[in-house]
Scaffold this motif. Structure first.
Motif, PDB file in Angstrom:
ATOM      1  N   HIS A 120     -16.870  17.718 -22.283  1.00 57.26           N
ATOM      2  CA  HIS A 120     -16.870  17.624 -23.697  1.00 57.26           C
ATOM      3  C   HIS A 120     -15.744  16.432 -24.234  1.00 57.26           C
ATOM      4  CE1 HIS A 120     -15.354  19.147 -27.517  1.00 57.26           C
ATOM      5  NE2 HIS A 120     -16.631  19.762 -27.560  1.00 57.26           N
ATOM      6  N   ASP A 164     -16.162  18.590 -35.501  1.00 59.11           N
ATOM      7  CA  ASP A 164     -14.896  18.380 -34.558  1.00 59.11           C
ATOM      8  C   ASP A 164     -15.207  17.330 -33.799  1.00 59.11           C
ATOM      9  OD1 ASP A 164     -13.447  20.263 -35.897  1.00 59.11           O
ATOM     10  OD2 ASP A 164     -13.776  21.718 -34.247  1.00 59.11           O
ATOM     11  N   LEU A 165     -16.495  17.146 -33.157  1.00 58.28           N
ATOM     12  CA  LEU A 165     -16.825  15.810 -32.285  1.00 58.28           C
ATOM     13  C   LEU A 165     -16.259  14.365 -32.873  1.00 58.28           C
ATOM     14  CD1 LEU A 165     -20.317  16.890 -31.139  1.00 58.28           C
ATOM     15  CD2 LEU A 165     -18.321  16.893 -29.853  1.00 58.28           C
ATOM     16  N   VAL A 216     -16.549  13.636 -26.907  1.00 59.03           N
ATOM     17  CA  VAL A 216     -16.018  13.247 -28.152  1.00 59.03           C
ATOM     18  C   VAL A 216     -15.550  11.768 -28.007  1.00 59.03           C
ATOM     19  CG1 VAL A 216     -13.857  13.889 -29.132  1.00 59.03           C
ATOM     20  CG2 VAL A 216     -15.260  15.469 -28.172  1.00 59.03           C
ATOM     21  N   ARG A 217     -15.063  11.282 -26.980  1.00 60.78           N
ATOM     22  CA  ARG A 217     -14.668   9.934 -26.835  1.00 60.78           C
ATOM     23  C   ARG A 217     -15.762   9.068 -27.103  1.00 60.78           C
ATOM     24  NH1 ARG A 217     -14.915   5.356 -23.831  1.00 60.78           N
ATOM     25  NH2 ARG A 217     -16.390   6.251 -22.461  1.00 60.78           N
ATOM     26  N   SER A 231     -18.400   9.608 -28.854  1.00 60.61           N
ATOM     27  CA  SER A 231     -18.881   9.740 -30.453  1.00 60.61           C
ATOM     28  C   SER A 231     -18.231   8.839 -31.428  1.00 60.61           C
ATOM     29  CB  SER A 231     -19.129  11.169 -30.797  1.00 60.61           C
ATOM     30  OG  SER A 231     -19.328  11.533 -32.001  1.00 60.61           O
ATOM     31  N   ARG A 232     -16.651   8.884 -31.006  1.00 64.09           N
ATOM     32  CA  ARG A 232     -15.695   8.502 -31.929  1.00 64.09           C
ATOM     33  C   ARG A 232     -15.792   6.917 -31.795  1.00 64.09           C
ATOM     34  NH1 ARG A 232     -10.860  13.130 -31.934  1.00 64.09           N
ATOM     35  NH2 ARG A 232     -12.317  14.915 -32.793  1.00 64.09           N
ATOM     36  N   ASP A 256     -18.031  23.046 -35.051  1.00 55.93           N
ATOM     37  CA  ASP A 256     -17.884  22.507 -33.855  1.00 55.93           C
ATOM     38  C   ASP A 256     -18.583  21.286 -33.910  1.00 55.93           C
ATOM     39  OD1 ASP A 256     -20.362  23.571 -33.790  1.00 55.93           O
ATOM     40  OD2 ASP A 256     -20.155  24.126 -31.779  1.00 55.93           O
TER      41      ASP A 256
END
Length: 488
Positions: free
Chosen positions: A186, A353-354, A190-191, A193-194, A350
């Motif tokens: 997870h 939040d990504l 996230v890393r 995606s950002r 949620d």
């Protein structure tokens, strides 16, 4: 032991050290085909082929597991492990040195080829920015955050070590630490995606493809039901990012194939908002390919699923552009109003939040509104005001909210409005920084947007000094971007 496969071909390592590691791996896996290896270990057939050719560096955890399985315990096992670790360190160090040889300044030329051939578990950290200074009538815009490929070698090695640790925890201790494995995956999702909104795709695509392979391999293992749903959710998220990557490279057919898998994962996870987000990206793929009716159909299908969050705002904004592209002003304005209402009713989810591409902050909403109005009539005062407002919104937004492709496209649409009202000097001011965008940032969105400037120059109803020169600059710019599979 598997059957003997086809000859493995020439070595393709970027260094002698990479070739030596590949030779060691070939000896270790002699008699095994890539199909055998993909069945026994968590990596695809393509990855195993690249590992054995030296084109990619095999993860150390896989190398160690191969030795555990194929070398007898004792001195031979200990010696093989030591040799494997030594060769792996040398290959990674050599790759890092090649990757960080001096390159020309970002904005002037494409980064060195060594930078774009990084192995999947090496992702340079952002270090410097490309200066992007489009300005609406005298307002100076600050630098656009686009990552350069010039991270210090130690940072690359730290990142590679973190990637290996994640795989080690998943592959070596999956039974005892399954919750930690899901948490690690997870965090990596996230890393990535950002990073997508600031790192040019060539600097991210191998990380993304490797992460997709890893997520797929984990879904084949036994986990508790809630962890299994989370894994399918994360596999769907990564596949969704691959939809966007395919779109950015101008390949709507690849985007469609990735979307099919992403939707299946989202359905298995029971995540309605993720399904809606995937449909929004399918709509984008159709829109940028010039298939406006199909784009609208996907956006409307997604809007029927979205239950809240940013995707509920994004989908009507996407639909508005499709309506505008078909010349339906009333429907486009109604969709923009729907987006505003959804923004006021927004509930964080949620998926939000990504971050990165899963967010839809005000500066990007301003850009979508501007593009919609410019498509309808670039000379109308409300279109001119919206285009200026979008550029200002991008300039004033925080770095985490800005997306370099949207920022460049916003300036291109501002140039369209200025040409439409006869302000050629203003159009030149808007377009100049876009033309300096690094080649690796020239994705499909940017290419289509800047070609709209080219067409607006053709439509100018009076002679414009410098029009031919600007069109030539645009044509040179477009030739360095992705080659779309459909007309503009």
């Amino acid at each position: 032991m598997g059957r003997q496969g086809r000859p493995q071909g020439d070595l393709k390592g970027v260094s002698e050290q990479a070739d030596r590691l590949a030779v060691f791996l070939r000896e270790l896996t002699r008699g095994l085909t890539v199909r055998d290896l993909a069945r026994l270990y968590p990596a695809s057939k393509t990855s195993w082929s690249e590992y054995r050719s030296g084109a990619k560096t095999v993860p150390l955890i896989l190398l160690e597991r191969l030795i555990d399985h194929h070398v007898r315990a004792g001195d031979a096992h200990r010696d093989s492990l030591a040799e494997a670790r030594h060769l792996h360190r040398q290959a990674e160090a050599a790759h890092g040195l090649r990757q960080h040889e001096p390159t020309s300044a970002i904005g002037d030329a494409r980064p060195a080829e060594a930078s774009r051939s990084a192995p999947a578990d090496v992702h340079p950290a952002p270090q410097s920015s490309f200066r992007f200074e489009a300005a609406p009538y005298g307002i100076r815009q600050p630098a656009l955050a686009v990552a350069a490929f010039n991270a210090p070698l130690v940072e690359v090695q730290i990142h590679a070590a973190a990637q290996r640790s994640m795989r080690f925890s998943a592959l070596g201790f999956s039974d005892d630490h399954s919750s930690r494995t899901v948490e690690a995956l997870h965090a990596e999702v996230v890393r990535v995606s950002r990073a997508y909104t600031t790192v040019p795709l060539p600097g991210l695509i191998e990380d993304l493809a490797d992460l997709q392979d890893f997520a797929f391999s984990l879904t084949q293992r036994r986990y508790a039901p809630d962890q299994s749903r989370e894994l399918y959710f994360l596999a769907g998220v990564v596949s969704g990012l691959m939809v966007k990557a395919s779109l950015d490279m101008g390949n709507p057919y690849a985007a469609r194939a990735q979307a099919t898998t992403a939707l299946l994962c989202a359905e298995r996870a029971g995540h309605i908002d993720l399904q809606a987000k995937i449909l929004s990206w399918q709509s984008l793929a159709a829109y940028w390919a010039g298939w406006s009716r199909q784009a609208l159909a996907y956006a409307q299908q997604g809007a029927g699923l979205a239950t809240g969050g940013r995707v509920s705002v994004f989908l009507p904004a996407v639909a508005a552009r499709a309506h505008a592209a078909m010349g339906d002003r009333a429907a486009a304005l109604a969709a923009l109003a729907d987006a505003e209402r959804a923004s006021r009713a927004h509930r964080r989810t949620d998926l939000d939040d990504l971050g990165g591409l899963f967010d839809f902050p005000p500066c990007r909403r301003a850009y979508f509104r501007a593009e919609t109005l410019v498509l309808l009539d670039p000379a109308r005062p409300d279109s001119v005001r919206a285009a200026d407002a979008a550029v200002v919104a991008m300039a004033e937004a925080s770095p985490v909210d800005r997306y370099f492709a949207n920022e460049a496209s916003a300036s291109a649409h501002q140039a369209v409005t200025r040409i439409a009202v006869g302000d050629f000097d203003g159009a030149t001011e808007s377009l100049t920084p876009v033309l300096g965008l690094p080649e690796d940032c020239r994705n499909q969105d940017v290419i289509v947007s800047i070609m709209r400037v080219h067409r607006q120059l053709d439509r100018a109803d009076r002679p414009l000094a410098g029009r031919g020169e600007m069109q030539e600059q645009i044509e040179r710019f477009v030739r360095t971007g992705p080659r779309p599979r459909a007309p503009y």
